[in-house]
Design a protein around this motif. Structure first.
Motif, short mmCIF file in Angstrom:
data_model
loop_
_atom_site.label_atom_id
_atom_site.label_comp_id
_atom_site.label_asym_id
_atom_site.label_seq_id
_atom_site.Cartn_x
_atom_site.Cartn_y
_atom_site.Cartn_z
N ALA A 3 8.08 -0.75 9.52
CA ALA A 3 7.37 -0.18 10.67
C ALA A 3 7.86 1.24 10.98
CB ALA A 3 7.55 -1.08 11.90
N LEU A 4 9.17 1.47 10.89
CA LEU A 4 9.70 2.81 11.14
C LEU A 4 9.20 3.81 10.10
CD1 LEU A 4 13.38 1.95 12.13
CD2 LEU A 4 11.60 2.88 13.61
N ALA A 5 9.06 3.37 8.85
CA ALA A 5 8.53 4.25 7.81
C ALA A 5 7.10 4.67 8.13
CB ALA A 5 8.60 3.54 6.45
N VAL A 6 6.30 3.74 8.67
CA VAL A 6 4.93 4.08 9.06
C VAL A 6 4.94 5.13 10.17
CG1 VAL A 6 2.82 3.17 10.12
CG2 VAL A 6 4.01 1.83 8.38
N LEU A 7 5.78 4.93 11.17
CA LEU A 7 5.80 5.84 12.32
C LEU A 7 6.26 7.24 11.96
CD1 LEU A 7 7.26 3.37 14.96
CD2 LEU A 7 5.05 4.53 15.14
N LEU A 8 7.20 7.35 11.03
CA LEU A 8 7.80 8.65 10.73
C LEU A 8 7.02 9.46 9.70
CD1 LEU A 8 11.56 7.58 10.57
CD2 LEU A 8 10.46 8.92 12.37
N SER A 9 6.16 8.82 8.92
CA SER A 9 5.54 9.50 7.79
C SER A 9 4.17 10.09 8.13
CB SER A 9 5.39 8.52 6.62
OG SER A 9 4.56 7.44 6.97
N SER A 10 3.79 11.08 7.32
CA SER A 10 2.42 11.58 7.37
C SER A 10 1.60 11.01 6.21
CB SER A 10 2.40 13.11 7.32
OG SER A 10 3.15 13.61 6.23
N THR A 11 2.29 10.58 5.14
CA THR A 11 1.66 9.83 4.05
C THR A 11 2.53 8.60 3.79
OG1 THR A 11 0.68 11.77 3.00
CG2 THR A 11 0.97 9.81 1.63
N PHE A 12 1.92 7.45 3.83
CA PHE A 12 2.65 6.19 3.70
C PHE A 12 2.20 5.49 2.41
CE2 PHE A 12 2.62 1.56 4.56
CZ PHE A 12 3.99 1.37 4.69
N VAL A 13 3.17 5.17 1.54
CA VAL A 13 2.88 4.54 0.26
C VAL A 13 3.38 3.11 0.27
CG1 VAL A 13 3.25 4.61 -2.23
CG2 VAL A 13 3.04 6.75 -0.94
N TYR A 14 2.48 2.18 0.01
CA TYR A 14 2.85 0.77 -0.12
C TYR A 14 2.85 0.42 -1.60
CZ TYR A 14 2.89 -4.28 0.51
OH TYR A 14 3.22 -5.62 0.45
N ASN A 15 4.02 0.07 -2.11
CA ASN A 15 4.21 -0.17 -3.54
C ASN A 15 4.31 -1.66 -3.80
OD1 ASN A 15 4.94 1.35 -6.16
ND2 ASN A 15 6.54 -0.21 -6.06
N SER A 16 3.47 -2.19 -4.70
CA SER A 16 3.51 -3.62 -4.99
C SER A 16 3.24 -3.86 -6.47
CB SER A 16 2.49 -4.37 -4.13
OG SER A 16 1.16 -3.99 -4.47
N MET A 17 3.52 -5.08 -6.90
CA MET A 17 3.35 -5.45 -8.30
C MET A 17 2.04 -6.21 -8.50
SD MET A 17 6.11 -4.26 -9.74
CE MET A 17 6.28 -5.12 -11.30
N GLY A 18 1.37 -5.91 -9.60
CA GLY A 18 0.19 -6.69 -9.96
C GLY A 18 -1.00 -6.38 -9.08
N ILE A 19 -1.69 -7.43 -8.64
CA ILE A 19 -2.95 -7.27 -7.92
C ILE A 19 -2.74 -7.20 -6.42
CG2 ILE A 19 -4.21 -8.50 -9.74
CD1 ILE A 19 -4.23 -10.95 -7.90
N ILE A 20 -3.77 -6.83 -5.70
CA ILE A 20 -3.77 -6.89 -4.23
C ILE A 20 -4.00 -8.34 -3.83
CG2 ILE A 20 -4.98 -6.17 -2.15
CD1 ILE A 20 -5.69 -3.57 -3.56
N ASN A 21 -3.10 -8.90 -3.03
CA ASN A 21 -3.22 -10.31 -2.65
C ASN A 21 -3.15 -10.48 -1.14
OD1 ASN A 21 -0.46 -10.13 -1.99
ND2 ASN A 21 0.14 -10.79 -4.05
N GLN A 22 -3.37 -11.72 -0.69
CA GLN A 22 -3.41 -12.02 0.74
C GLN A 22 -2.04 -11.83 1.39
OE1 GLN A 22 -6.11 -12.61 2.48
NE2 GLN A 22 -4.99 -12.82 4.42
N GLN A 23 -0.96 -12.14 0.66
CA GLN A 23 0.38 -11.99 1.23
C GLN A 23 0.64 -10.53 1.61
OE1 GLN A 23 3.55 -13.20 -1.38
NE2 GLN A 23 5.14 -12.79 0.12
N ALA A 24 0.25 -9.60 0.74
CA ALA A 24 0.44 -8.19 1.05
C ALA A 24 -0.40 -7.78 2.25
CB ALA A 24 0.09 -7.35 -0.17
N MET A 25 -1.64 -8.29 2.33
CA MET A 25 -2.50 -7.99 3.48
C MET A 25 -1.86 -8.47 4.78
SD MET A 25 -5.41 -6.53 2.52
CE MET A 25 -6.45 -6.32 1.06
N ASP A 26 -1.34 -9.69 4.76
CA ASP A 26 -0.72 -10.25 5.96
C ASP A 26 0.51 -9.45 6.37
OD1 ASP A 26 -2.60 -12.25 6.06
OD2 ASP A 26 -1.38 -13.69 4.95
N GLN A 27 1.29 -8.99 5.40
CA GLN A 27 2.49 -8.21 5.71
C GLN A 27 2.12 -6.87 6.34
OE1 GLN A 27 5.03 -6.69 2.47
NE2 GLN A 27 6.75 -7.64 3.54
N LEU A 28 1.11 -6.22 5.81
CA LEU A 28 0.65 -4.96 6.39
C LEU A 28 0.14 -5.15 7.81
CD1 LEU A 28 -1.20 -3.38 3.33
CD2 LEU A 28 0.72 -2.34 4.55
N HIS A 29 -0.56 -6.26 8.03
CA HIS A 29 -1.06 -6.56 9.38
C HIS A 29 0.09 -6.77 10.35
CE1 HIS A 29 -3.11 -9.57 12.26
NE2 HIS A 29 -3.30 -8.34 12.69
#
Length: 545
Positions: free
Chosen positions: A116-142
């Protein structure tokens, strides 16, 4: 140059030690350095699971082969948020601030507050994950967007500002999703698609509220979104052996994908900007770090202390359930059991709590324990049962009262609840008695009158007895309440002493560091002063020496 920065490598900006967040004073000094003219900053932060190659991308953005730690073991190297300030390669007069975070999902620590602090401090935010986009990643971002909103709400003095959804979105950075080791064919409905189209496709809604909720949130708070897809750099097992991978050892296609990603970041990342169009510079970024860290701690304290209260209550109820056999023979026996269970529950709270400012949560806990003590009433439900509102029910009701009285008088040491239950029933349930009498058609009107008067007379006598009993019980309760209060004060004092000792240790460590730096500067100053007063010929000799 105005944009020149003197950082040979990254430095920890926000420390995450034992779940506690703290801004690093040495890193803040770098941010607080004022340059003329004032130089704006472009802040790029990256988060994601540990061991997914975040630090490799950050080193590429810094233009260095090493810097951010590239750990080759299961244990992630980054704890907290690390900062590296470098001149912006594409925007003269700007500083590129790179923020690398500890791995989410670390086997030792999983801290979404860093996210959350990385989101607040940045002007460009990169979410790095392995493989495909899945529901777990969506829930974490939410989940993290909710934390971000909570932290910023505590940072703003204007409550109405935080209710404005447009303002809520305005402080969110541009969003980039990087998918590593992607091995599937990029197809949608049989047609090739780009990474951006794949992200858009993954955010499509369905007829499922749970499925849609995180997607709607991501669409709302990140209006500008990109997705970059990376093939495996080399064979998986071979890459694990490359503790310091060189470009010539990596797949050319992967290297091109990295180059495309870096080019986009350099060309499209915006200057960090606050509400009202205020562009952020290094000193301003320092203030943001302090503000957001402090308010993250407050928000974290509220969540952790609420959970600590529930743990404490659960411990108390478990102990009372195991120890208490109601009715107890004496009130004092119940009070002793309550005190032992309460003491253990307070210890559970103190171990689990975090920055309980003014001890508000512990005071709330004390009130709950006292309420629980007063609520112990094992016979209440049985007395309240409506099994007597039927023909013949009145006689059953009278027989129940007779049995209760008989049992009470036969007991050598009476249970603490009996008189209270009788009083409560006889006095507060007179309407129920009338209903029973009216329902029971076997009684004559004369019998009803006699029984009503008798019940009222017994109720009046029971009231006198109960007042005396309640007076004695209240005196014992007040004594117990005072002992509980003293126990709270004792444990609070012990905790405050431990906190004071820890604070003194931290202050001593900081003072020692400052003294070391001061002594070094003083020594060098005295040496040059000595050289300046020497005669010229001695200076020449000293030079030759």
């Amino acid at each position: 140059m105005a944009s020149e920065v003197h950082m040979t490598g990254p430095m920890c900006l926000i420390e995450n030690t034992n779940g506690r967040l703290m801004a690093n004073p040495e890193a803040l000094k770098i941010l607080s350095a004022i340059t003329q003219p004032v130089v704006p900053v472009v802040v790029m932060a990256i988060v994601g699971l540990y061991r997914t190659g975040k630090s490799y991308l950050m080193n590429k953005l810094a233009g260095k082969k090493k810097g951010f730690s590239l750990g080759s073991t299961v244990q992630s190297h980054t704890k907290g948020i690390w900062m590296w300030c470098v001149p912006h390669p594409k925007k003269p007069g700007h500083i590129l601030v790179l923020l690398d975070t500890e791995g989410l999902g670390d086997v030792e620590k999983n801290d979404s507050w860093i996210f959350a602090l990385a989101v607040l401090l940045s002007s460009t935010f990169v979410y790095n994950s392995m493989g495909i986009i899945n529901q777990q990643a969506m829930d974490q971002l939410h989940y993290v967007t909710e934390l971000t909103h909570r932290i910023r709400s505590k940072s703003s003095p204007n409550e109405n500002e935080n209710k404005d959804s447009a303002d809520f979105v305005s402080f969110f950075p541009d969003f980039v999703w990087t998918l590593r080791d992607f091995s599937l064919d990029l197809l949608a409905e049989g047609q090739p698609i780009t990474g951006d189209k794949y992200l858009t496709y993954s955010l499509r809604l369905k007829q499922d509220k749970t499925f849609n909720l995180p997607r709607l949130c991501i669409q709302k708070v990140f209006p500008k979104k990109r997705c970059f897809i990376f093939d495996r750099p080399v064979h998986h097992k071979k890459f694990a052996q490359l503790t310091k991978p060189r470009d010539e050892e990596l797949d050319p296609k992967f290297l091109q994908q990295v180059a495309d990603f870096c080019s986009y970041i350099f060309s499209n990342s915006k200057t960090k900007t606050l509400s009202g169009g205020i562009k952020v510079n290094r000193p301003c970024l320092e203030s943001l770090v302090l503000t957001y860290v402090n308010n993250a701690v407050l928000a974290l304290a509220q969540i952790e202390n609420s959970a600590a209260v529930q743990k404490s209550i659960a411990h108390y109820e478990q102990q009372m359930g195991q120890k208490v056999q109601l009715p107890t023979e004496t009130l004092q026996e119940l009070l002793d059991l309550h005190r032992d269970s309460e003491r253990g529950a307070i210890e559970v709270f103190i171990r689990s709590s975090f920055k309980d400012v003014d001890h508000l949560f512990q005071k709330e806990l004390a009130v709950i324990f006292v309420s629980n003590l007063y609520s112990l009433d094992p016979l209440e439900e049985e007395v309240k049962a409506g099994i007597y509102l039927k023909p013949g029910g009145y006689h059953l009701f009278i027989q129940m009262l007779q049995d209760l009285k008989k049992k009470y008088h036969e007991e050598p040491r009476k249970g603490i609840q009996v008189e209270e239950i009788l009083q409560t029933y006889l006095k507060s349930k007179e309407s129920m008695t009338d209903a029973i009498l009216q329902t029971d058609q076997t009684l004559t009107e004369k019998e009803k009158e006699i029984e009503v008067e008798r019940v009222k007379a017994e109720s009046a006598q029971a009231s006198v007895n109960m007042l005396q009993e309640m007076q004695r019980k209240n005196e014992q309760m007040m004594e117990q309440k005072e002992r509980s209060y003293q126990e709270h004060l004792k444990q609070l004092a012990e905790k405050m002493e431990r906190d004071r000792a820890q604070l003194l240790k931290e202050q001593e460590r900081t003072l020692a560091l400052k003294l070391q730096v001061s002594n070094c500067i003083t020594s060098r100053f005295l040496f040059f002063c000595f050289l300046s007063i020497l005669p010229d010929h001695k200076l020449s000799v000293a030079g030759r020496t």
